[in-house]
Design an enzyme around this catalytic site. Structure first.
Site, PDB file in Angstrom:
ATOM      1  N   LYS A 221       0.840  -1.214   0.000  1.00 41.79           N
ATOM      2  CA  LYS A 221       0.000   0.000   0.000  1.00 41.79           C
ATOM      3  C   LYS A 221       0.871   1.260   0.000  1.00 41.79           C
ATOM      4  O   LYS A 221       0.615   2.221  -0.734  1.00 41.79           O
ATOM      5  CB  LYS A 221      -0.913  -0.035   1.238  1.00 41.79           C
ATOM      6  CG  LYS A 221      -1.625   1.252   1.557  1.00 41.79           C
ATOM      7  CD  LYS A 221      -2.737   1.535   0.572  1.00 41.79           C
ATOM      8  CE  LYS A 221      -3.341   2.904   0.821  1.00 41.79           C
ATOM      9  NZ  LYS A 221      -4.302   3.275  -0.204  1.00 41.79           N
ATOM     10  N   CYS A 275      -3.889  10.351   1.708  1.00 46.71           N
ATOM     11  CA  CYS A 275      -2.918   9.272   1.488  1.00 46.71           C
ATOM     12  C   CYS A 275      -1.546   9.764   1.043  1.00 46.71           C
ATOM     13  O   CYS A 275      -0.556   9.566   1.737  1.00 46.71           O
ATOM     14  CB  CYS A 275      -3.475   8.294   0.468  1.00 46.71           C
ATOM     15  SG  CYS A 275      -4.917   7.389   1.056  1.00 46.71           S
TER      16      CYS A 275
HETATM   17  N1  LIG Z   1      -9.741   8.351   2.372  1.00 46.09           N
HETATM   18  C1  LIG Z   1      -9.018   7.681   1.504  1.00 46.09           C
HETATM   19  O1  LIG Z   1      -8.991   8.009   0.347  1.00 46.09           O
HETATM   20  C2  LIG Z   1      -8.234   6.457   1.923  1.00 46.09           C
HETATM   21  C3  LIG Z   1      -7.834   5.561   0.916  1.00 46.09           C
HETATM   22  C4  LIG Z   1      -7.153   4.421   1.271  1.00 46.09           C
HETATM   23  C5  LIG Z   1      -6.829   4.199   2.611  1.00 46.09           C
HETATM   24  N2  LIG Z   1      -7.202   5.094   3.571  1.00 46.09           N
HETATM   25  C6  LIG Z   1      -6.841   4.806   4.954  1.00 46.09           C
HETATM   26  O2  LIG Z   1      -8.004   4.338   5.636  1.00 46.09           O
HETATM   27  C7  LIG Z   1      -7.957   4.736   7.006  1.00 46.09           C
HETATM   28  C8  LIG Z   1      -9.237   5.481   7.333  1.00 46.09           C
HETATM   29  O3  LIG Z   1      -9.274   6.630   6.541  1.00 46.09           O
HETATM   30  P1  LIG Z   1     -10.627   7.418   6.281  1.00 46.09           P
HETATM   31  O4  LIG Z   1     -10.346   8.276   5.102  1.00 46.09           O
HETATM   32  O5  LIG Z   1     -11.785   6.506   6.247  1.00 46.09           O
HETATM   33  O6  LIG Z   1     -10.694   8.297   7.613  1.00 46.09           O
HETATM   34  P2  LIG Z   1     -11.980   9.087   8.158  1.00 46.09           P
HETATM   35  O7  LIG Z   1     -11.459  10.117   9.069  1.00 46.09           O
HETATM   36  O8  LIG Z   1     -12.863   9.474   7.021  1.00 46.09           O
HETATM   37  O9  LIG Z   1     -12.767   7.984   8.981  1.00 46.09           O
HETATM   38  C9  LIG Z   1     -12.260   7.391  10.121  1.00 46.09           C
HETATM   39  C10 LIG Z   1     -13.377   7.284  11.132  1.00 46.09           C
HETATM   40  O10 LIG Z   1     -12.870   6.582  12.264  1.00 46.09           O
HETATM   41  C11 LIG Z   1     -13.462   7.147  13.425  1.00 46.09           C
HETATM   42  N3  LIG Z   1     -12.651   6.752  14.571  1.00 46.09           N
HETATM   43  C12 LIG Z   1     -11.470   7.256  15.001  1.00 46.09           C
HETATM   44  N4  LIG Z   1     -11.033   6.560  16.069  1.00 46.09           N
HETATM   45  C13 LIG Z   1     -11.949   5.603  16.312  1.00 46.09           C
HETATM   46  C14 LIG Z   1     -12.068   4.571  17.271  1.00 46.09           C
HETATM   47  N5  LIG Z   1     -11.108   4.348  18.179  1.00 46.09           N
HETATM   48  N6  LIG Z   1     -13.170   3.790  17.258  1.00 46.09           N
HETATM   49  C15 LIG Z   1     -14.143   3.986  16.336  1.00 46.09           C
HETATM   50  N7  LIG Z   1     -14.089   4.948  15.380  1.00 46.09           N
HETATM   51  C16 LIG Z   1     -12.998   5.734  15.372  1.00 46.09           C
HETATM   52  C17 LIG Z   1     -13.508   8.630  13.139  1.00 46.09           C
HETATM   53  O11 LIG Z   1     -14.458   9.275  13.943  1.00 46.09           O
HETATM   54  C18 LIG Z   1     -13.870   8.637  11.648  1.00 46.09           C
HETATM   55  O12 LIG Z   1     -15.262   8.744  11.441  1.00 46.09           O
HETATM   56  C19 LIG Z   1      -6.690   5.566   7.159  1.00 46.09           C
HETATM   57  O13 LIG Z   1      -5.650   4.739   7.609  1.00 46.09           O
HETATM   58  C20 LIG Z   1      -6.402   6.014   5.739  1.00 46.09           C
HETATM   59  O14 LIG Z   1      -5.025   6.276   5.531  1.00 46.09           O
HETATM   60  C21 LIG Z   1      -7.915   6.206   3.254  1.00 46.09           C
END
Ligand SMILES: NC(=O)c1ccc[n+]([C@@H]2O[C@H](COP(=O)([O-])OP(=O)(O)OC[C@H]3O[C@@H](n4cnc5c(N)ncnc54)[C@H](O)[C@@H]3O)[C@@H](O)[C@H]2O)c1
Length: 426
Positions: A221, A275
């Protein structure tokens, strides 16, 4: 649903049945997975610490920026099968999709949310459960942090629970399509762990699944996003060289990409999103000695908002206290996602100089406008700067170009012969 009697432990031959899935973190990544699984008839619990988000999922009042995702959220199957909660409960599989940001100013991975999420599921684990990390994490996070947390709680990965890491590749703005069609890499604590986690995706996935080990999946990744970040940094350097030579670099990149083994991405005003500006630093964290190219590329891309602000200043040097209308605050076209947005950095930089700027984005809550003509009449800008090429903004600007010229509004748009770079498509 969850019956430990009917489950298999991670060391028995058959794979566990995955009927109830608990998704920890229902943001950009977790919610689409929860929706797909609920649509396909799985019982899904979406867990988030954000009470407002939980409420909005349950009363279907969320405003998602993809029509197909919104339709999924409002579907009968999702209404029946998905419930959101603020705390975890038992299930057959747990998917962790919580944020993994950087600490500032050190730029080290902040894994506190992943640790809190693992902690939160431990009281609800039973033998035979799947624990699948979707969050982007540095290499060895599963081996050095997650696996020991599970072992300490009495759940030996590979024996009592199936531990896997399946990083997500979906692109905000095209999630509905990509979550189904993208190929998926699944790293397992053991091969059986990886196969057990694959069951989470089987109900909807049409792409291929590639099984590997945990560290390879973690690394894969980060390599994908780092490759794109370095490639864009190279394009940005080419654009700077083109600027010195008075050459439109978009054309030259197009020519160079005719070579069968060349694929240069587009330069831009900077690299945003959740990212690319973050993930390369995870590699730097695990091996600072061998990430010179990677960190240099990161710094080049981080410098681009400042370079763009300089170009805007230069273009406006003939004006006395110009009033600017800046269009675009998202990190890329056709999304409302503002995370790490270079457009916002540029506006902040110009505001520090004392420029009077109206900043709008038709996709971003609180910054919207109905109609560009009315907005221009209202703000009466000397210059209009397009920072993000949303499709509708492009169309509006083309339609209004004659009127803006007649009104003596200087228009700075990405593209040939213009002081701004072409928009990168990260
Ligand atoms: N957004 C993207 O384009 C993308 C793409 C690939 C990978 N990722 C990865 O995916 C992961 C999540 O990213 P995202 O974009 O969904 O983030 P986001 O902030 O949109 O969502 C994460 C959610 O997790 C919740 N959260 C935080 N701590 C928590 C806990 N202890 N228990 C329950 N909920 C909790 C937050 O309130 C939030 O709603 C990250 O590691 C990111 O790097 C993101």
């Amino acid at each position: 649903m969850t019956s430990s009697a009917s489950k298999r432990t991670a060391s028995s031959e058959a794979l566990p049945s995955v009927d109830k899935v608990v998704v920890i973190g229902t943001g950009f990544i977790g919610l689409p997975l929860a929706l797909q699984l609920a649509k396909k008839g799985k019982t899904v619990v979406g867990v988030d610490i954000d009470e407002n988000l939980v409420k909005a999922i349950n009363d279907q009042s969320l405003n998602l920026d993809e029509a197909e995702l919104q339709a999924l959220l409002e579907s009968d199957e999702v209404e029946e099968n998905l419930v959101a909660r603020t705390s975890a409960e038992e299930g057959d599989a747990f998917v962790i999709s919580v944020p993994t940001p950087l600490t500032q100013p050190q730029k080290s991975p902040d894994l506190s949310a992943v640790e809190a999420a693992v902690e939160s599921i431990i009281p609800h684990l039973t033998a035979g459960d799947v624990v699948n990390i979707e969050s982007t994490i540095p290499p060895l996070t599963c081996d050095d942090i997650v696996a020991p947390m599970l072992s300490d709680a009495g759940f030996e990965p590979g024996e009592d629970v199936f531990l896997a890491h399946s990083p997500e590749r979906i692109l905000p703005g095209n999630v509905f399509e990509e979550i189904v069609h993208n190929d998926r890499v699944i790293g397992g604590y053991s091969e059986r762990c990886s196969r057990a986690a694959a069951q989470l995706y089987e109900p909807f996935l049409e792409g291929d699944v590639y099984h590997t080990d945990l560290v390879s999946a973690e690394l894969c990744k980060l390599m994908e996003n780092t490759y794109r970040d370095v490639n864009i940094a190279l394009a940005n350097e080419f654009a700077l060289i083109g600027g010195e030579l008075g050459i439109d670099i978009t054309d030259v990149i197009g020519l160079a990409n005719n070579h069968p083994r060349v694929d240069i991405l587009r330069p831009g005003i900077g690299v945003g999103g959740h990212c690319l500006p973050i993930d390369p630093w995870f590699l730097n964290e695990v091996d600072p000695e061998h990430t010179n190219l990677i960190t240099t590329a990161r710094r080049i891309n981080d410098m681009m908002p400042e370079v763009t602000a300089r170009r805007i200043r230069h273009a406006l040097s003939a004006y006395d206290s110009p009033h600017i209308l800046a269009l675009g605050a998202a990190y890329k076209p056709d999304t409302q996602d503002q995370r790490e947005s270079p457009a916002s950095d540029i506006v902040a930089e110009l505001q520090l100089d004392g420029y009077d700027i109206g900043h709008r984005d038709r996709h971003v809550d609180g910054m919207e406008y109905d109609d560009l003509r009315t907005l221009v009449d209202e703000l009466d800008p000397d210059a209009l700067v397009q920072l993000v090429c949303h499709s509708e903004t492009n169309e509006e600007l083309v339609a209004l170009s004659d009127e803006l010229e007649r009104d003596d509004v200087l228009v700075l748009r990405p593209g040939a012969g213009n002081p701004l770079h072409p928009e990168s498509n990260v």
